[in-house]
Scaffold this motif. Structure first.
Motif, PDB file in Angstrom:
ATOM      1  N   LYS A  44       0.845  -1.193   0.000  1.00 47.76           N
ATOM      2  CA  LYS A  44       0.000   0.000   0.000  1.00 47.76           C
ATOM      3  C   LYS A  44       0.876   1.236   0.000  1.00 47.76           C
ATOM      4  O   LYS A  44       2.032   1.188   0.416  1.00 47.76           O
ATOM      5  N   THR A  45       0.305   2.338  -0.437  1.00 47.57           N
ATOM      6  CA  THR A  45       1.021   3.606  -0.424  1.00 47.57           C
ATOM      7  C   THR A  45       1.060   4.138   1.003  1.00 47.57           C
ATOM      8  O   THR A  45       0.456   3.557   1.916  1.00 47.57           O
ATOM      9  N   LEU A  46       1.737   5.257   1.194  1.00 42.61           N
ATOM     10  CA  LEU A  46       1.779   5.891   2.515  1.00 42.61           C
ATOM     11  C   LEU A  46       0.383   6.310   2.973  1.00 42.61           C
ATOM     12  O   LEU A  46       0.125   6.442   4.167  1.00 42.61           O
ATOM     13  N   LYS A  47      -0.515   6.517   2.007  1.00 39.86           N
ATOM     14  CA  LYS A  47      -1.899   6.889   2.333  1.00 39.86           C
ATOM     15  C   LYS A  47      -2.797   5.665   2.462  1.00 39.86           C
ATOM     16  O   LYS A  47      -4.011   5.773   2.418  1.00 39.86           O
ATOM     17  N   ASN A  48      -2.178   4.485   2.565  1.00 39.21           N
ATOM     18  CA  ASN A  48      -2.900   3.218   2.745  1.00 39.21           C
ATOM     19  C   ASN A  48      -3.758   2.834   1.531  1.00 39.21           C
ATOM     20  O   ASN A  48      -4.798   2.194   1.671  1.00 39.21           O
ATOM     21  N   ILE A  49      -3.319   3.213   0.358  1.00 40.52           N
ATOM     22  CA  ILE A  49      -4.025   2.895  -0.886  1.00 40.52           C
ATOM     23  C   ILE A  49      -3.357   1.657  -1.494  1.00 40.52           C
ATOM     24  O   ILE A  49      -2.131   1.617  -1.640  1.00 40.52           O
ATOM     25  N   PRO A  50      -4.133   0.621  -1.836  1.00 43.44           N
ATOM     26  CA  PRO A  50      -3.534  -0.589  -2.417  1.00 43.44           C
ATOM     27  C   PRO A  50      -2.843  -0.281  -3.748  1.00 43.44           C
ATOM     28  O   PRO A  50      -3.308   0.558  -4.524  1.00 43.44           O
ATOM     29  N   VAL A  51      -1.730  -0.982  -3.991  1.00 40.30           N
ATOM     30  CA  VAL A  51      -0.945  -0.768  -5.205  1.00 40.30           C
ATOM     31  C   VAL A  51      -0.966  -2.033  -6.054  1.00 40.30           C
ATOM     32  O   VAL A  51      -0.702  -3.131  -5.561  1.00 40.30           O
ATOM     33  N   PHE A  52      -1.301  -1.866  -7.324  1.00 39.97           N
ATOM     34  CA  PHE A  52      -1.283  -2.949  -8.306  1.00 39.97           C
ATOM     35  C   PHE A  52      -0.133  -2.691  -9.261  1.00 39.97           C
ATOM     36  O   PHE A  52       0.199  -1.538  -9.554  1.00 39.97           O
ATOM     37  N   LEU A  65      -8.980  -8.494 -13.933  1.00 40.78           N
ATOM     38  CA  LEU A  65     -10.259  -8.019 -13.387  1.00 40.78           C
ATOM     39  C   LEU A  65     -10.626  -8.733 -12.096  1.00 40.78           C
ATOM     40  O   LEU A  65     -11.175  -8.118 -11.177  1.00 40.78           O
ATOM     41  N   SER A  66     -10.317 -10.004 -12.013  1.00 37.56           N
ATOM     42  CA  SER A  66     -10.710 -10.753 -10.812  1.00 37.56           C
ATOM     43  C   SER A  66      -9.937 -10.291  -9.578  1.00 37.56           C
ATOM     44  O   SER A  66     -10.505 -10.219  -8.489  1.00 37.56           O
ATOM     45  N   ILE A  67      -8.651  -9.957  -9.725  1.00 35.66           N
ATOM     46  CA  ILE A  67      -7.927  -9.519  -8.533  1.00 35.66           C
ATOM     47  C   ILE A  67      -8.129  -8.030  -8.241  1.00 35.66           C
ATOM     48  O   ILE A  67      -7.862  -7.585  -7.125  1.00 35.66           O
ATOM     49  N   THR A  68      -8.634  -7.291  -9.219  1.00 35.39           N
ATOM     50  CA  THR A  68      -8.886  -5.862  -9.016  1.00 35.39           C
ATOM     51  C   THR A  68     -10.346  -5.602  -8.663  1.00 35.39           C
ATOM     52  O   THR A  68     -10.686  -4.534  -8.164  1.00 35.39           O
ATOM     53  N   ARG A  69     -11.191  -6.547  -8.903  1.00 35.29           N
ATOM     54  CA  ARG A  69     -12.643  -6.388  -8.778  1.00 35.29           C
ATOM     55  C   ARG A  69     -13.092  -5.720  -7.472  1.00 35.29           C
ATOM     56  O   ARG A  69     -13.911  -4.807  -7.495  1.00 35.29           O
ATOM     57  N   ASN A  70     -12.563  -6.138  -6.346  1.00 38.35           N
ATOM     58  CA  ASN A  70     -12.993  -5.590  -5.063  1.00 38.35           C
ATOM     59  C   ASN A  70     -12.504  -4.170  -4.807  1.00 38.35           C
ATOM     60  O   ASN A  70     -12.904  -3.542  -3.833  1.00 38.35           O
ATOM     61  N   TYR A  71     -11.635  -3.669  -5.670  1.00 37.14           N
ATOM     62  CA  TYR A  71     -11.080  -2.326  -5.489  1.00 37.14           C
ATOM     63  C   TYR A  71     -11.615  -1.318  -6.495  1.00 37.14           C
ATOM     64  O   TYR A  71     -11.284  -0.139  -6.412  1.00 37.14           O
ATOM     65  N   LEU A  72     -12.407  -1.759  -7.456  1.00 38.73           N
ATOM     66  CA  LEU A  72     -12.825  -0.884  -8.541  1.00 38.73           C
ATOM     67  C   LEU A  72     -13.587   0.356  -8.077  1.00 38.73           C
ATOM     68  O   LEU A  72     -13.469   1.406  -8.682  1.00 38.73           O
ATOM     69  N   ALA A  73     -14.338   0.243  -7.029  1.00 36.61           N
ATOM     70  CA  ALA A  73     -15.117   1.385  -6.538  1.00 36.61           C
ATOM     71  C   ALA A  73     -14.343   2.179  -5.485  1.00 36.61           C
ATOM     72  O   ALA A  73     -14.865   3.133  -4.933  1.00 36.61           O
ATOM     73  N   LYS A  74     -13.098   1.785  -5.230  1.00 38.13           N
ATOM     74  CA  LYS A  74     -12.275   2.447  -4.224  1.00 38.13           C
ATOM     75  C   LYS A  74     -11.062   3.077  -4.906  1.00 38.13           C
ATOM     76  O   LYS A  74     -10.804   2.847  -6.079  1.00 38.13           O
ATOM     77  N   GLU A  75     -10.313   3.812  -4.146  1.00 36.65           N
ATOM     78  CA  GLU A  75      -9.086   4.389  -4.667  1.00 36.65           C
ATOM     79  C   GLU A  75      -7.989   3.327  -4.643  1.00 36.65           C
ATOM     80  O   GLU A  75      -7.836   2.601  -3.666  1.00 36.65           O
ATOM     81  N   TRP A  76      -7.230   3.240  -5.735  1.00 32.83           N
ATOM     82  CA  TRP A  76      -6.107   2.320  -5.815  1.00 32.83           C
ATOM     83  C   TRP A  76      -5.094   2.882  -6.795  1.00 32.83           C
ATOM     84  O   TRP A  76      -5.401   3.764  -7.587  1.00 32.83           O
ATOM     85  N   SER A  77      -3.874   2.403  -6.698  1.00 30.39           N
ATOM     86  CA  SER A  77      -2.793   2.887  -7.560  1.00 30.39           C
ATOM     87  C   SER A  77      -2.331   1.769  -8.481  1.00 30.39           C
ATOM     88  O   SER A  77      -2.354   0.598  -8.110  1.00 30.39           O
ATOM     89  N   LEU A  78      -1.888   2.171  -9.666  1.00 27.75           N
ATOM     90  CA  LEU A  78      -1.371   1.224 -10.647  1.00 27.75           C
ATOM     91  C   LEU A  78       0.020   1.665 -11.053  1.00 27.75           C
ATOM     92  O   LEU A  78       0.223   2.805 -11.468  1.00 27.75           O
TER      93      LEU A  78
END
Length: 138
Positions: free
Chosen positions: A67-75, A95-108
């Motif tokens: 996760k980032t310093l702001k606790n955002i998951p990183v892909f 899509l299957s491993i990102t599916r639960n994060y799609l409506a949330k903030e995440w980094s790529l």
């Protein structure tokens, strides 16, 4: 020869700092059943549901780690690990491993080190991916 190289590298000094580019994309999830893209997503995920993704997973093309310093998951997408082949399986895995994060903030993070034309995603795959992604960037 390695002594010459070491000497040259010492004379050159540290490499210059390159600016990093960061783009933030806000994503919103379409309501279930109210969007054609979401319908394509559900049909695609159902069709692929029983497929074994170990082959894709073992290549470390796409994965979530940390996760980032702001606790955002990183892909991470590692382009050099992609080889043409079962593109639908790769799309499904991503899509299957990102599916639960799609409506949330995440980094790529897209790693293009050692990238070459053989690692380029085919246009047909990008087109298929865009048809089944259940969200739109705003």
């Amino acid at each position: 020869p390695s002594e010459k190289l070491s000497s040259i590298l010492t004379q050159l000094g540290s490499p210059p700092e390159l600016p990093t580019s960061t783009k933030t994309v806000q994503v919103r999830q379409a309501a279930i059943g109210s969007d054609k893209k979401n319908l394509h997503f559900e049909k695609f995920m159902t069709r692929m549901a029983n497929k074994n993704t170990d082959e894709i997973k073992n290549k470390d093309i796409y994965y979530q780690h940390g996760k980032t310093l702001k606790n955002i998951p990183v892909f991470y997408y590692i382009a050099r690990n992609y080889t043409p082949g079962n593109d639908d399986l790769l799309i499904y895995y991503m899509l299957s491993i990102t599916r639960n994060y799609l409506a949330k903030e995440w980094s790529l993070v897209i790693d293009l080190s050692l990238f070459s034309p053989q690692h380029q995603l085919p246009t047909s795959m990008l087109s298929s991916f865009s048809k089944v992604v259940p969200t739109i960037a705003s």
